[in-house]
Design an enzyme around this catalytic site. Structure first.
Site, short mmCIF file in Angstrom:
data_model
loop_
_atom_site.label_atom_id
_atom_site.label_comp_id
_atom_site.label_asym_id
_atom_site.label_seq_id
_atom_site.Cartn_x
_atom_site.Cartn_y
_atom_site.Cartn_z
N ASP A 1 -1.31 6.18 94.08
CA ASP A 1 -2.32 7.16 93.79
C ASP A 1 -3.06 7.41 95.29
OD1 ASP A 1 -3.84 8.69 92.11
OD2 ASP A 1 -5.46 7.14 92.00
N LYS B 1 -2.63 9.83 81.39
CA LYS B 1 -1.47 9.61 82.48
C LYS B 1 -0.37 8.89 81.86
CE LYS B 1 -5.06 9.94 86.04
NZ LYS B 1 -5.85 9.46 86.90
N GLN C 1 -8.30 3.33 87.80
CA GLN C 1 -8.94 4.49 87.36
C GLN C 1 -10.37 4.34 88.06
OE1 GLN C 1 -7.66 7.31 85.87
NE2 GLN C 1 -9.73 8.15 86.15
#
Ligand code: NAP
Length: 289
Positions: A125, A58, A102
């Site tokens: 996200d 990413k 994450q």
């Protein structure tokens, strides 16, 4: 004479590349007009090899698109309180425009509490309860990236969802549930299937659109696909295998995503696009195009 149908492939690589190119142009414009380029903070707990790889990937994509990233690596022993303190700090930092935690973070972490420490305007996200609610109500906000990518794929291939029966296999908070809400918002009639569903085959056979989001290799049988149906496979299992029996399904489907190269690349593309949206909003740079 029998003819074998072969579904059209939905090219996630190609669409993602176009979205990333457009995102890079917007990132450059923001840097020019605001004097500061968009910045995504990535937060990693521990050193799980898959998570380390995802974060590295990413960040590399961010760099290519002209998005800065700031990485916070926390030890596996970090407490929920320490993690939420770090996320609150990033939420309050004006030089950070988007935050990615994450996950999974490990069994000792209260992930929901950690996600909720992310400011909604930086939740690129789409993991907070507020983002989920805004998406469900059709209000402005950031969507969960994989569902957002799936919707962009459906749009790119002109799939008319109104009145169609969409069956979502899986109901996780980051994938199955939000994609179901987005399909509902587009007037599909939505059925959720999960591990307690009594007859998965029967549900899949009735579907005009199938979204597989389970994490079980080839769980969705090709024989169950309705001829002409749209098949979206979000699953990613070891050996580049999806949740749909691709070879059998492609002989019945109208459109189908390959694994890899279907949903996967769309997830990162949406993350980058939403990071740039967040930066534009926070830096007061409206879209010019
Ligand atoms: P998850 O949190 O483990 O959820 C899996 C879901 O599948 C659960 O709702 C579970 O039902 C359901 N399920 C399990 N066994 C089932 C069965 N036999 N029949 C029907 N449903 C069943 O997984 P996730 O995070 O949503 O991820 C799903 C898949 O998508 C994985 O392969 C993952 O690698 C992939 N993924 C891909 C991307 C991408 O960028 N392409 C992003 C995220 C995830 P219950 O709720 O009843 O337990």
């Amino acid at each position: 004479m029998s003819t074998t149908r072969t579904a059209q492939l939905m090219d996630g690589n190609g669409l993602a590349a176009r979205i990333v190119a457009e995102t890079a142009d917007r990132a450059a414009e923001i840097a020019r007009r605001a004097g500061s380029s968009p910045c995504l903070a990535t937060v990693l707990v521990g050193d799980d090899p898959a998570s380390v790889t995802y974060v590295r990937m990413k960040r590399a994509r961010c760099a290519k698109a002209g998005i800065r990233s700031r990485h916070i690596a926390l030890p596996a022993t970090v407490t929920t309180a320490e993690l939420t303190t770090a996320l609150t700090g990033l939420s309050e930092d004006p030089d950070v425009h988007g935050i990615l935690l994450q996950h999974p973070c490990g069994p000792h972490i209260d992930e929901r509490a950690a996600f909720e420490a992310i400011a909604p305007e930086k939740d690129v996200d789409g993991v907070t309860m507020r983002s989920f609610a805004a998406m469900s109500f059709g209000l402005p906000g950031y969507v969960s990236c994989t569902p957002g990518g799936i919707m962009r794929l459906l749009e790119a291939y002109d799939v008319d969802l109104a009145g169609r029966h969409a069956v979502v296999v899986g109901r996780s908070p980051i994938l199955g549930k939000p994609v179901g809400m987005l399909l509902l918002a587009r007037d599909a009639t939505v059925t959720f299937c999960h591990s307690r569903t009594a007859d998965l085959s029967a549900s899949v056979r009735a579907a005009d659109v199938v979204v597989a989001a389970v994490g079980r290799p080839r769980l969705v049988r090709g024989d169950d696909i309705k001829p002409g149906a749209v098949v979206i496979d979000a699953g990613y299992n070891p050996g580049n295998v999806g949740d749909v029996d691709f070879e059998a399904a492609r002989t019945r489907a109208g459109l189908i995503t390959p694994v890899p190269g279907g949903v996967g690349p769309m997830t990162i593309a949406v993350l980058l696009a939403q990071t740039v949206d967040a930066a534009a909003e926070q830096l007061g740079v409206p879209r010019t195009a």
